[in-house]
Design a protein around this motif. Structure first.
Motif, mmCIF file in Angstrom:
data_model
loop_
_atom_site.group_PDB
_atom_site.id
_atom_site.type_symbol
_atom_site.label_atom_id
_atom_site.label_comp_id
_atom_site.label_asym_id
_atom_site.label_seq_id
_atom_site.Cartn_x
_atom_site.Cartn_y
_atom_site.Cartn_z
ATOM 1 N N HIS A 98 0.807 -1.225 0.000
ATOM 2 C CA HIS A 98 0.000 0.000 0.000
ATOM 3 C C HIS A 98 0.838 1.272 0.000
ATOM 4 C CE1 HIS A 98 -2.735 3.096 1.665
ATOM 5 N NE2 HIS A 98 -3.537 2.575 0.747
ATOM 6 N N TRP A 101 3.246 0.867 -3.594
ATOM 7 C CA TRP A 101 2.560 0.851 -4.880
ATOM 8 C C TRP A 101 1.316 1.733 -4.914
ATOM 9 C CZ3 TRP A 101 2.493 -5.189 -5.441
ATOM 10 C CH2 TRP A 101 3.768 -5.624 -5.771
ATOM 11 N N ILE A 103 -1.607 0.748 -3.751
ATOM 12 C CA ILE A 103 -2.785 -0.119 -3.711
ATOM 13 C C ILE A 103 -2.512 -1.272 -2.754
ATOM 14 C CG2 ILE A 103 -3.646 0.422 -6.014
ATOM 15 C CD1 ILE A 103 -2.309 -2.111 -7.021
ATOM 16 N N TRP A 104 -3.580 -1.810 -2.186
ATOM 17 C CA TRP A 104 -3.420 -2.921 -1.248
ATOM 18 C C TRP A 104 -3.189 -4.246 -1.964
ATOM 19 C CZ3 TRP A 104 -2.809 -2.137 3.822
ATOM 20 C CH2 TRP A 104 -3.263 -0.938 4.354
ATOM 21 N N TRP A 105 -3.854 -4.436 -3.090
ATOM 22 C CA TRP A 105 -3.805 -5.731 -3.778
ATOM 23 C C TRP A 105 -3.932 -5.497 -5.267
ATOM 24 C CZ3 TRP A 105 -3.000 -10.678 -2.116
ATOM 25 C CH2 TRP A 105 -3.309 -11.703 -2.992
ATOM 26 N N THR A 106 -3.210 -6.283 -6.051
ATOM 27 C CA THR A 106 -3.380 -6.300 -7.493
ATOM 28 C C THR A 106 -3.533 -7.758 -7.910
ATOM 29 O OG1 THR A 106 -2.426 -5.675 -9.611
ATOM 30 C CG2 THR A 106 -0.877 -6.311 -7.895
ATOM 31 N N TRP A 107 -4.333 -7.999 -8.906
ATOM 32 C CA TRP A 107 -4.612 -9.379 -9.314
ATOM 33 C C TRP A 107 -3.528 -9.881 -10.258
ATOM 34 C CZ3 TRP A 107 -7.715 -12.163 -6.504
ATOM 35 C CH2 TRP A 107 -8.668 -11.512 -5.740
ATOM 36 N N ASP A 108 -2.289 -9.690 -9.850
ATOM 37 C CA ASP A 108 -1.128 -10.214 -10.550
ATOM 38 C C ASP A 108 -1.141 -11.739 -10.465
ATOM 39 O OD1 ASP A 108 2.152 -10.824 -9.722
ATOM 40 O OD2 ASP A 108 1.647 -9.917 -11.649
ATOM 41 N N THR A 112 -2.219 -13.782 -7.132
ATOM 42 C CA THR A 112 -3.460 -14.548 -7.224
ATOM 43 C C THR A 112 -3.205 -16.033 -7.037
ATOM 44 O OG1 THR A 112 -4.305 -12.876 -8.744
ATOM 45 C CG2 THR A 112 -5.478 -14.962 -8.666
#
Length: 150
Positions: A98, A101, A103-108, A112
Motif C-alpha cells: 500500500h 505501490w 494499492i493494497w492488492w493487485t490481481w497479478d 493470485t
C-alpha cells in the motif's frame, strides 16, 4: 535431550540476532523508508511456506507409495506449517504494497496464485474427526493440490 536443547537455544539466539539486525543495523531504504523492513519477514515467510509445501508434497507422495502413517503425518504437519507462513505472506504483502505501490492488492498472477494456493490448503485440510489421517484417496487429492504451488 541436551543436544536438542542446545540446538533450540542456538536457533533462538540466531533468530534474535537476525531480528535485531533487521530493525537496528540494516540501513533505512532511501525510497521506501522504514516500511521496507517488513520484507525481512515477508520474504523469509514466503520461502519457509513454499519449503513446507514441498515437504508436504513429498510426504503425501510417500504415503501414497508406502502407506506408512508417518508419511501421512509429515504431509499434514508440513501443510499446517506452510499454511501459517503463507498467511503471514498474504498479510504482510499488502501492508508493504500500500505505501509503496499505492494499492493494497493487485490481481497479478503470482499474488493470485498464492491466494488460490492458500484457499486450497485451507479448504482441503484433513477433517479433525478423522484423527488427522485420511487414507489414500484423500491423500491423492492432496498430491494434486500440491501441484498448485507457484
Amino acid at each position: 535431550m541436551v543436544k536438542n536443547t542446545l540446538a533450540a537455544v542456538a536457533v533462538f539466539l540466531l533468530l534474535g540476532a537476525a531480528a535485531y539486525a533487521s530493525f537496528f543495523i540494516a540501513p533505512t531504504d532511501a525510497k521506501q523508508g522504514l516500511i521496507y523492513r517488513i520484507l525481512f519477514f515477508h520474504v523469509s515467510s514466503a520461502w519457509t511456506g513454499l519449503t513446507a509445501f514441498f515437504i508436504c508434497f513429498v510426504g503425501n507422495l510417500m504415503y501414497v507409495w508406502r502407506r506408512e502413517p508417518r508419511w501421512d503425518w509429515l504431509g499434514i504437519s508440513a501443510a499446517e506449517v506452510g499454511l501459517a507462513f503463507t498467511t503471514v505472506v498474504l498479510v504482510t504483502g499488502p501492508i508493504w504494497a500500500h505505501p509503496v505501490w499505492g494499492i493494497w492488492w493487485t490481481w497479478d498472477a503470482r499474488l493470485t496464485s498464492t491466494f488460490v494456493l492458500w484457499l486450497l490448503y485451507v479448504f482441503l485440510r484433513p477433517a479433525p474427526h478423522a484423527g488427522g489421517r485420511t487414507g489414500p484417496p484423500r491423500t491423492i487429492q492432496r498430491v494434486i493440490r500440491d501441484f498448485c504451488v507457484p
